[in-house]
Scaffold this active site. Structure first.
Site, short mmCIF file in Angstrom:
data_model
loop_
_atom_site.label_atom_id
_atom_site.label_comp_id
_atom_site.label_asym_id
_atom_site.label_seq_id
_atom_site.Cartn_x
_atom_site.Cartn_y
_atom_site.Cartn_z
N ASP A 178 24.74 69.71 51.16
CA ASP A 178 25.70 69.75 52.26
C ASP A 178 26.28 71.14 52.45
O ASP A 178 26.83 71.45 53.50
CB ASP A 178 26.84 68.77 51.99
N LYS B 214 20.60 58.96 57.50
CA LYS B 214 20.13 59.93 56.52
C LYS B 214 19.08 59.32 55.60
O LYS B 214 18.07 59.96 55.28
CB LYS B 214 21.31 60.48 55.72
N GLN C 196 29.44 61.22 51.07
CA GLN C 196 29.84 61.05 52.47
C GLN C 196 31.36 61.11 52.59
O GLN C 196 32.09 60.41 51.88
CB GLN C 196 29.32 59.71 53.01
#
Length: 290
Positions: free
Chosen positions: A121, A54, A98
C-alpha cells in the site's frame, strides 16, 4: 473544446495483463506465485466491496490471495499479532490492512507494524521517506496509478506545471513527489488555499484529491489542461468526483471520469506492487515497464 476521456478501465486492464504475464514467468522461476494478504476488520460495506475486488484481481493475475476477515470487536493486540504472523510468512509478499479500522485500533500503529518491504500500500513511514529522497520503495497505489495515466496521456511530463489539490499522506503528498520526480513544477493546494481557482488555472496538470463533490469547476481550468479526478463521493445522484465533469470536460484537454478513471488503476497498481515485492524477495528481474 470537448475533453478526451481517459479510460482508466482499459489502462488498468492492460496493466493487469502485463502483470499476469510476469507472474507466469515468476512462478516458473521461483516455483511459487506471489502472495497478497488482505485484512478486513469489521463489516464496513464499502471496505468489503474493495476487498472482494482486490481478491478477484489478485487471483485473475495468477497470484495467491490470503483474505483475513476479523470481527469488528477485534482488539489492537489481536490485529498486531496477525500482522506479525504475516510479516514472517514466506508465502506472503504483500500485506494490506483495509482502512478505516474500528475506533479501538490505532491505524498508525498498525501501519507501522507492517514490514516496509511487504507494505504494498506504500503507507509505512519508511516507504514515505524512500519516496521523498528518491530511493526504491513502495508508492501508494492511487498516486502511482495517476502517474501512469498521465504518462500514457502526455508522455514526457518534464517542465509541465502541476497543481495537486489535497495534501493527504495517501494521495496528495506522494502525488506531488512523483510529479517532482518527473521534473514537473508542482504546487500543493488545498481547501484553504487563497484564490484557489486562480492557482488551479495556471496548471497544465490538475490532480483533484480533496474529497469535496464537484468542487473543481470548468472555469477553474486552463484550456487544454489534463485533469485527474481522484475523488469518489456518494451523492443522491450517484458517484461523482471532486471535479464537475460536465463543465470541466468543456475546457480540459483530457479528463478521467468517475467511476472508471483512477479506481481501476489503483487496484492494478496494487497487483503490480505485489509482484514487485515478490520479485525483490526472490531476486527475480521483471519487466521494467511495469
Amino acid at each position: 473544446m470537448t475533453a478526451r476521456v481517459i479510460d482508466g478501465k482499459a489502462a488498468g486492464a492492460a496493466l493487469r495483463e502485463r502483470v499476469a504475464a510476469e507472474v507466469e514467468r515468476f512462478r516458473a522461476t521461483a516455483g511459487r506465485a506471489p502472495g497478497l494478504a488482505v485484512v478486513l476488520v469489521g463489516e464496513d460495506t464499502a471496505s468489503a466491496v474493495y476487498v472482494r475486488s482486490k481478491g478477484k484481481a489478485t487471483r485473475e493475475a495468477g497470484m495467491e490471495s490470503f483474505e483475513h476477515r476479523l470481527p469488528v470487536e477485534t482488539t489492537e493486540q489481536e490485529l498486531l499479532a496477525l500482522v506479525d504472523r504475516l510479516n514472517a510468512d514466506p508465502a506472503v509478499d504483500g500485506i494490506l490492512v483495509q482502512l478505516p479500522l474500528p475506533s479501538q485500533i490505532d491505524e498508525r500503529r498498525v501501519i507501522t507494524s507492517i514490514d516496509p518491504d511487504k507494505d504494498v500500500d506504500g503507507f509505512h513511514p519508511a516507504n514515505a521517506g524512500r519516496l521523498a529522497v528518491g530511493l526504491a520503495g513502495f508508492v501508494p497505489c492511487t498516486p502511482l496509478g495517476c502517474l501512469k495515466l498521465l504518462e500514457s496521456e502526455l508522455g514526457d511530463l518534464s517542465g509541465k506545471s502541476a497543481v495537486v489539490i489535497g495534501r493527504s499522506n495517501i494521495v496528495g503528498k506522494p502525488m506531488a513527489l512523483l510529479l517532482l520526480q518527473q521534473s514537473c513544477t508542482v504546487t500543493i493546494a488545498h481547501s484553504r488555499t487563497r484564490d484557489l481557482p486562480d492557482v488551479v488555472r495556471q496548471a497544465d496538470i490538475v490532480v483533484a484529491a480533496v474529497g469535496r463533490p464537484q468542487m473543481v469547476k470548468g472555469d477553474w481550468l486552463k484550456p487544454g489542461a489534463t485533469v485527474i479526478d481522484v475523488g469518489i463521493n456518494r451523492t443522491e445522484a450517484g458517484l461523482v468526483g471532486d471535479v464537475d465533469f460536465p463543465s470541466a470536460s468543456a475546457v480540459a484537454g483530457a479528463i478521467t471520469p468517475v467511476p472508471g478513471g483512477v479506481g481501476p488503476m489503483t487496484i492494478a497498481c496494487l497487483i503490480r506492487n505485489t509482484l514487485v515485492s515478490a520479485a525483490r524477495r526472490e531476486g527475480f528481474a521483471i519487466d521494467g515497464a511495469l
